[in-house]
Design an enzyme around this catalytic site. Structure first.
Site, mmCIF file in Angstrom:
data_model
loop_
_atom_site.group_PDB
_atom_site.id
_atom_site.type_symbol
_atom_site.label_atom_id
_atom_site.label_comp_id
_atom_site.label_asym_id
_atom_site.label_seq_id
_atom_site.Cartn_x
_atom_site.Cartn_y
_atom_site.Cartn_z
ATOM 1 N N ARG A 79 9.844 -39.695 48.395
ATOM 2 C CA ARG A 79 10.485 -39.163 47.199
ATOM 3 C C ARG A 79 11.265 -37.891 47.518
ATOM 4 O O ARG A 79 12.352 -37.662 46.975
ATOM 5 C CB ARG A 79 9.440 -38.864 46.117
ATOM 6 C CG ARG A 79 8.828 -40.110 45.482
ATOM 7 C CD ARG A 79 7.953 -39.748 44.311
ATOM 8 N NE ARG A 79 8.741 -39.152 43.242
ATOM 9 C CZ ARG A 79 8.205 -38.470 42.225
ATOM 10 N NH1 ARG A 79 6.882 -38.289 42.165
ATOM 11 N NH2 ARG A 79 8.975 -37.961 41.292
ATOM 12 N N GLN A 114 10.252 -30.954 32.340
ATOM 13 C CA GLN A 114 9.227 -31.903 32.781
ATOM 14 C C GLN A 114 9.534 -32.434 34.173
ATOM 15 O O GLN A 114 8.724 -33.154 34.746
ATOM 16 C CB GLN A 114 9.158 -33.072 31.799
ATOM 17 C CG GLN A 114 8.709 -32.690 30.394
ATOM 18 C CD GLN A 114 8.896 -33.842 29.424
ATOM 19 O OE1 GLN A 114 9.995 -34.096 28.951
ATOM 20 N NE2 GLN A 114 7.822 -34.533 29.120
ATOM 21 N N VAL A 116 10.338 -32.514 38.278
ATOM 22 C CA VAL A 116 9.715 -31.864 39.431
ATOM 23 C C VAL A 116 10.739 -31.507 40.506
ATOM 24 O O VAL A 116 10.374 -30.966 41.546
ATOM 25 C CB VAL A 116 8.598 -32.745 40.035
ATOM 26 C CG1 VAL A 116 7.484 -32.948 39.016
ATOM 27 C CG2 VAL A 116 9.141 -34.092 40.515
ATOM 28 N N ASP A 117 12.027 -31.813 40.266
ATOM 29 C CA ASP A 117 13.058 -31.425 41.217
ATOM 30 C C ASP A 117 13.454 -29.963 40.973
ATOM 31 O O ASP A 117 12.970 -29.316 40.036
ATOM 32 C CB ASP A 117 14.281 -32.336 41.083
ATOM 33 C CG ASP A 117 14.843 -32.332 39.664
ATOM 34 O OD1 ASP A 117 15.370 -31.275 39.240
ATOM 35 O OD2 ASP A 117 14.747 -33.363 38.965
ATOM 36 N N HIS A 131 5.348 -29.942 35.012
ATOM 37 C CA HIS A 131 4.703 -30.993 35.800
ATOM 38 C C HIS A 131 4.690 -30.694 37.294
ATOM 39 O O HIS A 131 4.465 -31.594 38.100
ATOM 40 C CB HIS A 131 5.389 -32.339 35.538
ATOM 41 C CG HIS A 131 5.194 -32.831 34.134
ATOM 42 N ND1 HIS A 131 5.961 -33.834 33.565
ATOM 43 C CD2 HIS A 131 4.325 -32.439 33.169
ATOM 44 C CE1 HIS A 131 5.563 -34.039 32.328
ATOM 45 N NE2 HIS A 131 4.578 -33.204 32.061
ATOM 46 N N THR A 216 14.952 -36.542 27.417
ATOM 47 C CA THR A 216 13.540 -36.910 27.431
ATOM 48 C C THR A 216 13.230 -37.781 26.219
ATOM 49 O O THR A 216 13.770 -37.564 25.130
ATOM 50 C CB THR A 216 12.628 -35.676 27.457
ATOM 51 O OG1 THR A 216 11.259 -36.085 27.358
ATOM 52 C CG2 THR A 216 12.946 -34.707 26.335
ATOM 53 N N ASN A 241 20.400 -37.233 24.064
ATOM 54 C CA ASN A 241 19.816 -38.322 24.843
ATOM 55 C C ASN A 241 20.602 -39.605 24.551
ATOM 56 O O ASN A 241 20.766 -39.960 23.391
ATOM 57 C CB ASN A 241 18.341 -38.508 24.460
ATOM 58 C CG ASN A 241 17.573 -39.370 25.442
ATOM 59 O OD1 ASN A 241 18.167 -40.070 26.264
ATOM 60 N ND2 ASN A 241 16.254 -39.330 25.361
#
Length: 272
Positions: A79, A114, A116-117, A131, A216, A241
């Site tokens: 990842r 949210q 993680v990058d 997260h 999201t 979105n």
């Protein structure tokens, strides 16, 4: 760029800007959709290559790491390779610019993600990660942060094998304090959110005048409850979105990609 939008969407952007321009406390929550526009797969996307027979939900758990730490560690190295060359898109850049302008004008613009990058950071934003962060590691046993990220990324060479059984357990790193295995500093399914990050998010949502949800689905709790908390405390709620979820608390829904909407919205708010 306005020419790319329908009259209805243009009107929604203008309505959102009118609501935002005079507000002093704004809370923004971003999700997988904004990173997907930079080419980062979402958890809902089917896995490919070596991992096509695995579900992300079955690998991102404490139980999976206890059962087969080499497998989970190698998946995260894969990842990391997927996101290594990804860059911020216009939505990330617009948010960073808006946040800088807000600080200069003594406004409070709290950015929560949210994801993680580190695309928000690359763009120049100050962001709270609910997260965790894919670039960081910690001990699974004593929780001590592990600093040598470059060593971790190098160990992803194990993924050159086409056979899951060939994954090299020696790629695992052990903690110098307790000999526990090093793991990604990610919040896995079944784990609690970081206390400080969640406190920051709750306080910002409860105190804001405007809450904006970007990319999201508002289905993953407890983060999905932030917009409800904001609404309960009198804030207006905007959702950006392409595939919004039915939500009765949203005041303005802008059904379009953030990369197209955010530069236009921020331009109208800041005048530049």
């Amino acid at each position: 760029m306005l020419a790319e939008l329908s009259p209805a969407l243009i009107a929604e952007v203008q309505d959102a800007a009118k609501l935002l321009v005079s507000k002093q406390r704004i809370c923004i929550l971003t999700g997988a959709g904004i990173s997907a526009e930079s080419g980062i797969p979402t958890f809902r996307d089917k896995q490919t290559g070596l991992w096509e027979n695995y579900k992300a939900e079955d690998l991102a758990t404490p139980e999976a790491f206890s059962r087969d730490p080499a497998l989970v560690w190698s998946w995260y190295q894969w990842r990391r390779k997927l996101v290594a060359n990804k860059k911020p898109n216009p939505a990330h850049k617009a948010l960073a610019y808006w946040q800088r302008r807000a600080r200069a004008n003594h406004q409070q613009l709290t950015l929560i993600t949210q994801n993680v990058d580190d695309l928000h950071e690359q763009a120049g934003s100050i962001v709270t990660h609910l997260h965790g962060n894919l670039a960081l590691n910690r001990c699974n046993q004593c929780q001590t942060p592990y600093k040598s990220t470059s060593d971790n990324l190098h160990s992803s060479e194990v993924l050159h094998s086409s056979d899951v059984d060939a994954i090299d357990a020696e790629a695992l790193i052990t903690c110098s304090h307790c000999d526990g295995y090093i793991r990604p500093d990610i919040v896995w399914f079944g784990e609690s959110l970081p206390v400080q990050a969640w406190q920051t998010a709750e306080e910002a949502a409860a105190d804001c005048e405007m809450f904006i949800s970007i990319g999201t689905s508002s289905l993953v709790y407890p983060a999905a409850g932030l917009s409800q908390l904001a609404k309960q405390n009198g804030a207006k709620v905007i959702e950006i979105n392409p595939n919004p979820t039915p939500n009765t608390i949203v005041d303005i829904i802008i059904k379009e990609k953030a990369g197209l909407i955010m530069p236009l919205l921020v331009k109208q708010i800041t005048g530049s």
